[in-house]
Design a protein around this motif. Sequence first.
Motif, short mmCIF file in Angstrom:
data_model
loop_
_atom_site.label_atom_id
_atom_site.label_comp_id
_atom_site.label_asym_id
_atom_site.label_seq_id
_atom_site.Cartn_x
_atom_site.Cartn_y
_atom_site.Cartn_z
N THR A 1 109.37 28.68 25.52
CA THR A 1 109.78 27.66 25.11
C THR A 1 108.77 26.37 25.03
OG1 THR A 1 110.80 26.99 27.28
CG2 THR A 1 112.23 26.99 25.25
N PRO A 2 107.78 26.56 23.89
CA PRO A 2 106.85 25.72 23.76
C PRO A 2 107.43 24.17 23.85
CG PRO A 2 107.11 26.89 21.80
CD PRO A 2 107.98 27.43 23.05
N THR A 3 106.81 22.98 24.30
CA THR A 3 107.45 21.77 24.08
C THR A 3 106.53 20.91 23.44
OG1 THR A 3 106.42 21.18 26.10
CG2 THR A 3 108.79 22.27 26.34
N HIS A 4 105.59 21.33 22.63
CA HIS A 4 104.77 20.34 21.54
C HIS A 4 104.82 21.03 20.35
CE1 HIS A 4 101.70 17.87 20.07
NE2 HIS A 4 101.89 17.13 21.05
N PRO A 5 105.21 20.04 19.33
CA PRO A 5 105.15 20.57 17.86
C PRO A 5 103.71 21.44 17.48
CG PRO A 5 105.77 18.32 18.20
CD PRO A 5 105.25 18.61 19.37
N TYR A 6 102.70 21.15 18.14
CA TYR A 6 101.54 21.84 18.00
C TYR A 6 101.44 23.08 18.55
CZ TYR A 6 96.37 23.18 17.80
OH TYR A 6 95.24 23.95 17.59
N THR A 7 101.90 23.13 19.85
CA THR A 7 102.00 24.67 20.14
C THR A 7 103.10 25.50 19.52
OG1 THR A 7 101.81 23.43 22.32
CG2 THR A 7 102.32 25.69 22.40
N VAL A 8 104.01 24.79 18.85
CA VAL A 8 105.14 25.38 18.17
C VAL A 8 104.64 26.19 17.07
CG1 VAL A 8 107.15 25.47 16.90
CG2 VAL A 8 106.99 24.16 19.31
N GLY A 9 103.68 25.42 16.18
CA GLY A 9 102.90 25.77 15.06
C GLY A 9 101.80 26.82 15.47
N LEU A 10 101.32 26.74 16.46
CA LEU A 10 100.19 27.51 16.85
C LEU A 10 100.81 28.97 17.32
CD1 LEU A 10 97.02 27.00 17.26
CD2 LEU A 10 97.53 26.81 19.64
N LEU A 11 101.63 28.88 17.91
CA LEU A 11 102.53 30.28 18.13
C LEU A 11 103.34 30.88 16.90
CD1 LEU A 11 104.56 29.35 21.35
CD2 LEU A 11 102.51 30.97 20.92
N GLY A 12 103.47 29.91 16.24
CA GLY A 12 104.13 30.46 14.62
C GLY A 12 103.21 31.14 13.95
N SER A 13 101.71 30.77 13.84
CA SER A 13 100.85 31.07 13.09
C SER A 13 100.19 32.33 13.40
CB SER A 13 99.97 30.05 12.80
OG SER A 13 99.42 29.32 13.73
N VAL A 14 100.71 32.82 14.75
CA VAL A 14 99.97 34.17 15.24
C VAL A 14 100.48 35.25 14.59
CG1 VAL A 14 99.75 35.42 17.33
CG2 VAL A 14 99.60 33.27 17.26
N HIS A 15 99.73 36.33 14.30
CA HIS A 15 100.28 37.70 13.53
C HIS A 15 100.39 38.40 14.55
CE1 HIS A 15 97.36 35.32 11.00
NE2 HIS A 15 96.34 35.65 11.86
N SER A 16 101.48 39.11 14.34
CA SER A 16 101.55 40.10 15.70
C SER A 16 101.59 41.63 15.19
CB SER A 16 103.16 39.96 16.36
OG SER A 16 103.92 40.98 16.18
N LEU A 17 101.29 42.54 16.19
CA LEU A 17 101.18 43.88 15.37
C LEU A 17 102.58 44.58 15.24
CD1 LEU A 17 98.77 45.65 17.81
CD2 LEU A 17 98.41 45.39 15.59
N ASP A 18 103.64 43.90 15.85
CA ASP A 18 104.86 44.35 15.41
C ASP A 18 105.53 43.83 14.20
OD1 ASP A 18 104.42 45.57 17.95
OD2 ASP A 18 105.32 43.69 18.89
N ASP A 19 104.98 42.81 13.70
CA ASP A 19 105.84 42.11 12.83
C ASP A 19 105.54 42.72 11.37
OD1 ASP A 19 106.61 40.12 10.98
OD2 ASP A 19 104.64 38.90 11.10
N SER A 20 106.38 43.38 10.86
CA SER A 20 106.32 43.97 9.66
C SER A 20 106.57 43.21 8.42
CB SER A 20 107.22 45.21 9.51
OG SER A 20 108.55 44.69 10.00
N SER A 21 107.21 41.93 8.67
CA SER A 21 107.56 41.03 7.54
C SER A 21 106.15 40.69 6.88
CB SER A 21 108.29 39.98 8.00
OG SER A 21 107.14 38.97 8.76
N ARG A 22 106.27 40.83 5.44
CA ARG A 22 105.25 40.54 4.74
C ARG A 22 105.60 39.06 3.98
NH1 ARG A 22 101.72 44.14 1.28
NH2 ARG A 22 100.89 42.11 1.24
N GLY A 23 106.53 38.51 4.53
CA GLY A 23 106.74 37.05 4.06
C GLY A 23 105.63 36.12 4.31
N ALA A 24 105.55 35.01 3.93
CA ALA A 24 104.45 33.80 4.29
C ALA A 24 104.71 33.65 5.72
CB ALA A 24 104.88 32.53 3.27
#
Lengths: 337, 325
Positions: A247-270
């Motif tokens: 549970t990140p508690t700062h909007p910047y941290t939330v954005g930062l975590l959201g823009s990380v690409h992960s190895l398991d993530d198969s979604s090709r969405g934006a």
Amino acid sequence: MSTPLISIRDLHVSFHTQDGVVKAVDGVSFDVMPGETLGIVGESGSGKSVTANAIMRLNFGTQVDVSGEIIMNGKNLLEVDDDELRTLRGRQMAMVFQDPLTALNPFYTVGNQIAEAYLIHHPKATKSEVREIVLNAMVKVGIPEPTKRMDSYPHEFSGGMRQRIVIAIALVNNPQLLIADEPTTALDVTVQAQILELIGTLQEEYGSAVMLITHDLGVIAETADRVMVMYAGHAVELANVDELFETPTHPYTVGLLGSVHSLDDSSRGALQTISGTPPSLINLPTGCAFHPRCRFELGENSLCRTEAPQLHAVGKSRSACHLPESQLLQIGAKGGV
Amino acid sequence: MATVLEADHVKKYFPTGASKWLLRPTDQVLAVDDVSFKLEAGTTLGVVGESGCGKSTLGRVLAMLLKPTDGSVRLNGVDLATLNERDLNQVRRDIQFVFQDPYACLNPRHSIGESIATPMKVQKTHDKQGRRQRVQELMELVGLNPEHFNRFPHEFSGGQRQRVGIARALALNPKIIVADEPVSALDVSIQSQILNLLEGLQNDFGLSYVFIAHDLAVVRHIADEVAVMYLGKFVEYGDATSIYKTPRHPYTKALMSAAPVADPKIGRERKRIMLTGDVPSPVNPPSGCRFRTRCWKATDQCAEVEPQLVEVVPGHRVACHYPES
């Protein structure tokens, strides 16, 4: 809780340039506990390296203003004179730099350079004693055939091996605090894994505290106990590693975590992004430095635009954001990974 | 689907070591050693590997910035080695390059408008008026303010400069873009912006990408097919989902397990395969399988027989004597 090994209070570092005053670090306070790993994460220009350099007192010059307090073992490191500083560097705190090739002197053998670091603090050591210490240090950082390799020059080593040498130099005096500034950024992933593991095992063995500076959230997740997130010279969030990622508690941290690409993530969405770019440190936005890029900003004439937020408790973490606690926790629960 | 780009046993060796004029046999860096693949229209091939594995050299050969030592590159079925300079220049339009370093790839003394217009000038595709118009179109397309065409590179951030680089690559309406580590110099929040941009452009224009990167997670996001390179060779090549779900080459497996995961829980639980040592020199690669010196499965057979890239399941090729199942 035990007493902190080092306390940084209201640290400001600014550089005078032709274009104006660059506020690289603007009021940062934190502690490092003995034996822990504090990760400092942020994008380029967020002030993480400048903070580290300030602790080592490496960024002092005529065009630099440093104020605040860095208290270690009862002394303010910003006030000690050069002679005393020399006795503290290497023994109390040591640093591992990003690029091992520029951190080493190309004209001296690596054995020589490890010995130099030891001799500064043990000027009366005999030759055989120093040799013993150097060999030992090289064995500890996993250099094969150390008796042969101690007479080699930096260019004869690979990037990973060079970084091991730099770590050996940093640890030869058994410092209480090891500052590692992007220690694996210049290395390949398979070698990065080796170096991170090495730092971890040596930390356990020596009981040193480690301040690990990186832009890579993956590295933070795997090595840090606590994390400080920096943005535009400010600490925006300070949290235990599990809480930060859950549970990140700062909007910047939330954005930062959201823009990380992960190895398991198969979604090709934006991918989620943080719109815009980090602000110029010469002309910081008024109020919260993040507000021009923030999705949750409270609007015209709100606190976000007028008053710089301070770190305060939000859930189990500390966050510098004006949004009400309940909303921050809600954003974090949704946006966290 | 139509194949737009085909590499057939491409090799690129660089001479090194002994001086040439004494006519001594020179050592060679085997930067790319016998690589073959096909790129379908509108898809992305991700090439991953560590530094020195030859991925950038491969990209440069594909984009005709380097001539292959051996083997052929075919663009829309035409072997590029058979073309003369003039025809080659003609086909260069179809394949463009995006460079890694957004700071070094733009001339600091040219306005970004000039930089974006340069390909059109060289290829004489537009007159002055047309170029100006096209530059503004392109800037809009990549998310830059078209009014900024006469600004200089130093006025832009890294991410914006990379957008300029992409606009320049798009100027001639290419069919293929070779992107060599296009996001590795950028911060993570900016990386996603650029990746989203590249994906959007692919959907709009049916572009094909050869996407070179060392970051497995980035490639995962953008690639349809993935090739894992080690010391100049493809060790694993095939459908991205299949490779990421079940990597079959020990090197791919190690590479994936070494990549840090941005989740402390997963990070602590998973078992990491720790490779020992470094990548051997590409001047004297190990005999047989090139990965055997760092492989925990290596046997005598690996030292003697070089494993070939064979299809283990449809659309998934591996060069290993003992592939993981």
